[in-house]
Design an enzyme around this catalytic site. Structure first.
Site, PDB file in Angstrom:
ATOM      1  CG  ASP A 533      -0.182  -0.168   2.519  1.00 57.46           C
ATOM      2  OD1 ASP A 533       0.583   0.753   2.857  1.00 57.46           O
ATOM      3  OD2 ASP A 533      -0.326  -1.216   3.196  1.00 57.46           O
ATOM      4  CD  GLU A 613      18.877 -24.220 -15.244  1.00 62.44           C
ATOM      5  OE1 GLU A 613      17.729 -24.649 -15.292  1.00 62.44           O
ATOM      6  OE2 GLU A 613      19.673 -24.504 -14.299  1.00 62.44           O
TER       7      GLU A 613
END
Ligand code: GLA
Length: 727
Positions: A533, A613
């Site tokens: 928020d 990777e």
């Protein structure tokens, strides 16, 4: 001047570049709301209608006149006690417990700059923002209650903020049973309410529903803004889309319990409200005391939801987030949580840092487990003492070792919590929120510390400072892993204040921490995005968006979050597959494309990556760093809704239109596929863009009107990225 007052008409007008807000003090001293919408001139009091309305009360002042009713008139700060039976913004009781209040206009003040709120986060203005503040003073003569309605204006960004301060200037006690910060009445119109609901690991799913007769409310009773409902709502015309139509937003600059409500009344008028949750709240105001109501950020866009989000993104980025990292891309980090959980030593952390550095990362974060007796999530919270036995070194040594590799170093904390199995709880059992004579509700086996009490905060603050002062720490992840259930403070006389005072305590702690360590980047977290928020963003310019790191779920989570919050606030990491939350397998590059829509990082052990990777990680990090400025500062566009579209797609366009990054993840595959065309947004009309990756050129208007066909790859969840540079 953004704020004007016409003395004769007693009309206040607030102009932003593209919106106008208007209200009027009428002859009775009531403050009526007139207008919030596209920028316009003139007075809108012609909109008010007066007629006899059955069963809607009339003010006594008007004697036999039955044509005036606050039950029908649009109001700025409706309250219980003046004959309005709709949802009030304010409801107070006097010493005898009688409900009722009658606020009348008592004056105003217009000042340069943007107001601040004591003890609470709030939007601030920068030089050159042209900000102004309007204060409207309202008074109840009987109670002696004074209410200052605060309006802050950021004209260029089309932002109007609201907050209020209640002061008991009377002689008796008053109890505040409800106090919302903002209320907006719409005389006409048929609307949708857009809200963002969810749960742990699946936050901020968008819901759009018709505002019909009755009241529809969302909110939180949890003492935190919550995973379940985000304190951010949008009211929109039914036909409003990303690019067209009117919409209004309310976003709470507060991290505790809240309520947002949309009501359609008997005359088909709509009321939209936001403020403190009124349940589990009953706030006594003794003589001379004040209650500051947290801020609501409001914005209007006549150009669809994308325009509205741009106002909010700019406001959050430049007028809410603070500190050194406000304007710069954040370090690319590796976090130890999904890599090792509680199972690490100082040596393994250093090893992780070494491997991460080798792949191009900039920071290593040691997550939960470095303090007290914290080897699992059953014990140790509250004891912020470095577990040197487990680490095999001091924090200072560990930090130094990580720095010597050329990496920044961060740690995890959860200051607001305590385990029963901790030295802190054994010494101070009354420091946890708990109800005398009852067993507390447990969650993750922990209790919430009573941060409404200064001595509790000070103790934790000192412990954490002792760790930070002695070591080079560049980053803190501030976690919060349960909701409050037992609302009782051993330090309070009035238990109805506890949830609000708790939040003030958290903000006090965060303010002290960020002032004392301005160089440290603090990332908020609450089991992922349970406290995502604008209140937290004032202290922590980024927040871990969700514990769910699955790239496909993340598309929806980040999509929902993006309505109110810019990508630079969303913590997003690449993790291993099958995903540890839902078992889904997605291509490695797709995970990185999705994480690039936030503050980029990894949540895995670099030592376990294959050579192939590792090569991919090097490229992913280097890609992210290439686009980091654009992603941090550009205008973000949602291109599809991933919950229904064939592909999740989004785009960031530089403010001057000079470049754009478009990313898409294919969500559904079929045999003999229909091509998926992604329609871009926000490019400079008439221009031609070149994709810097393929060298191919595209006319901007065709990209926006007809779209860009995604390549047909084999296999699920392929991701595609286009870096378009204007020629
Ligand atoms: C929460 C966070 C995780 C991790 C754990 C540690 O769940 O969201 O990222 O930090 O706590 O306990």
């Amino acid at each position: 001047m953004p704020v004007q007052f016409l003395e004769k008409e007693k009309i206040f007008t607030i102009h932003t570049d593209a919106s106008t807000y208007q209200m009027k003090v009428d002859d009775l001293g009531f403050l009526l709301h007139l207008y919030y919408g596209a920028r316009t001139q003139g007075c809108m009091d012609y909109l008010l209608t007066y007629m006899d309305r059955g069963f809607s009360g009339n003010p006594y002042d008007l004697k036999l006149d039955r044509t005036y009713s606050l039950d029908a008139l649009p109001q700025e700060f409706p309250l219980w006690g003046q004959g309005d039976y709709r949802s009030p913004a304010l409801n107070v009781r006097d010493r005898e417990g009688t409900f009722g209040c009658d606020l009348r206009f008592a004056g105003y003040e217009i000042c340069e700059g943007k107001y601040a709120l004591p003890g609470l986060p709030a939007v601030y203005a920068n030089e050159g923002d042209g900000a102004e503040t309007l204060k409207i003073f309202m008074e109840d003569a009987v109670l002696g209650l004074k209410v200052t309605l605060l309006y802050g204006v950021l004209p260029e960004n089309d932002i109007i903020t609201r907050a209020a301060i209640l002061e008991n200037a009377g002689s008796g006690d008053v109890t505040v049973e409800r106090a919302f910060s903002a209320s907006l009445d719409f005389l006409t119109g048929d609307y949708d309410l857009i809200t963002f609901h969810g749960r742990h690991a699946m936050e901020r799913n968008m819901q759009r529903s018709n505002v019909d007769h009755g009241a529809f409310a969302i909110g939180s009773r949890r003492g935190m803004s919550s995973h379940q409902y985000n304190p951010m709502v949008i009211l929109a015309d039914h036909d409003t889309t990303e690019d067209h139509g009117r919409c209004w937003s309310m976003q709470f600059v507060y991290s505790g319990s809240f309520k947002a409500l949309a009501e359609r009344d008997q005359y088909h008028q709509t009321r939209l409200q936001m403020g403190l949750m009124d349940e589990l709240f009953s706030y006594p105001l003794r003589k001379g005391e004040e209650l500051v109501l947290p801020e609501v950020i409001m914005s209007f866009s006549g150009e669809g939801l994308a325009g509205l989000s741009h106002h909010l993104h700019n406001c959050i980025r430049r007028n809410v987030c603070r500190g050194k990292y406000r304007d710069i891309p954040r370090p690319v980090l590796f976090n130890s949580w999904e890599a090792a959980y509680f199972d690490f030593t100082g040596e393994t952390i250093i090893e992780m840092a070494r491997n991460a550095k080798e792949l191009g990362a900039q920071m290593l974060v040691m997550d939960d487990g470095w303090f007290g007796n914290r080897n699992d999530d059953y014990r140790g919270l509250g004891d912020w003492v470095v577990n040197e036995k487990k680490l095999g070194c001091t924090m200072a040594q560990l930090a130094e070792s990580v720095h010597s590799l050329g990496m920044k170093f961060g740690i995890w904390i959860e200051p607001e919590m305590v385990n029963e199995d901790s030295d802190l709880f054994r010494a101070h059992p009354d420091w946890a929120l708990a109800i005398p004579g009852r067993k507390p509700v447990m969650a993750r086996n922990q209790l919430v510390l009573d941060f409404s009490r200064k001595e509790v905060r000070d103790h934790i603050f000192d412990q954490i400072c002792a760790v930070l002062d002695g070591s080079r720490i560049d980053y803190i992840k501030w976690d919060y892993n349960r909701s409050i259930a037992d609302i009782h403070s051993y330090g309070a006389e009035d238990q109805g204040k506890v949830l609000y005072d708790y939040m003030l305590g958290v903000y006090d702690f965060l303010e002290r921490l960020t002032q004392r360590y301005p160089e440290i980047l603090v990332e908020g977290c609450s089991g992922g995005g349970g406290r995502f928020d604008a209140g937290m963003l004032y202290y922590t310019p980024q927040i871990w968006c969700s514990d769910n790191t699955d790239a496909v779920d993340r598309l929806s989570i980040q999509y929902g979050t993006s309505f109110g919050y810019p990508p630079c606030t969303m913590g997003a990491h690449v993790s291993v597959c099958p995903n540890e939350q839902n078992g889904r397998v997605t291509p490695f590059d797709t995970r990185s494309v999705v994480a690039m829509a936030g503050t980029f990082g990894y949540e895995l052990d670099p030592a376990k990556l294959t050579d192939e990777e590792k090569e991919m990680v090097r490229r992913q990090i280097s890609d992210f760093l290439t686009y980091a400025e654009l992603l941090h500062n550009g205008d973000y566009y949602r291109l599809t809704d991933p919950s229904s579209a064939e592909a999740g797609a989004w785009e960031t366009v530089a403010e001057d239109g000079s470049e754009a990054l478009m990313s898409a993840v294919v969500l559904r595959i079929h045999g003999n596929r229909t091509p998926i065309y992604v329609h871009l947004r926000g490019l400079t009309k008439g221009a031609v863009y070149r994709d810097s990756r393929s060298g191919r050129e595209y006319p901007a208007d065709a990209l926006m009107d007809v779209g860009l066909p995604l390549p047909v790859g084999m296999g699920e969840y392929q991701a595609f990225v286009y870096h378009l540079v204007k020629l």
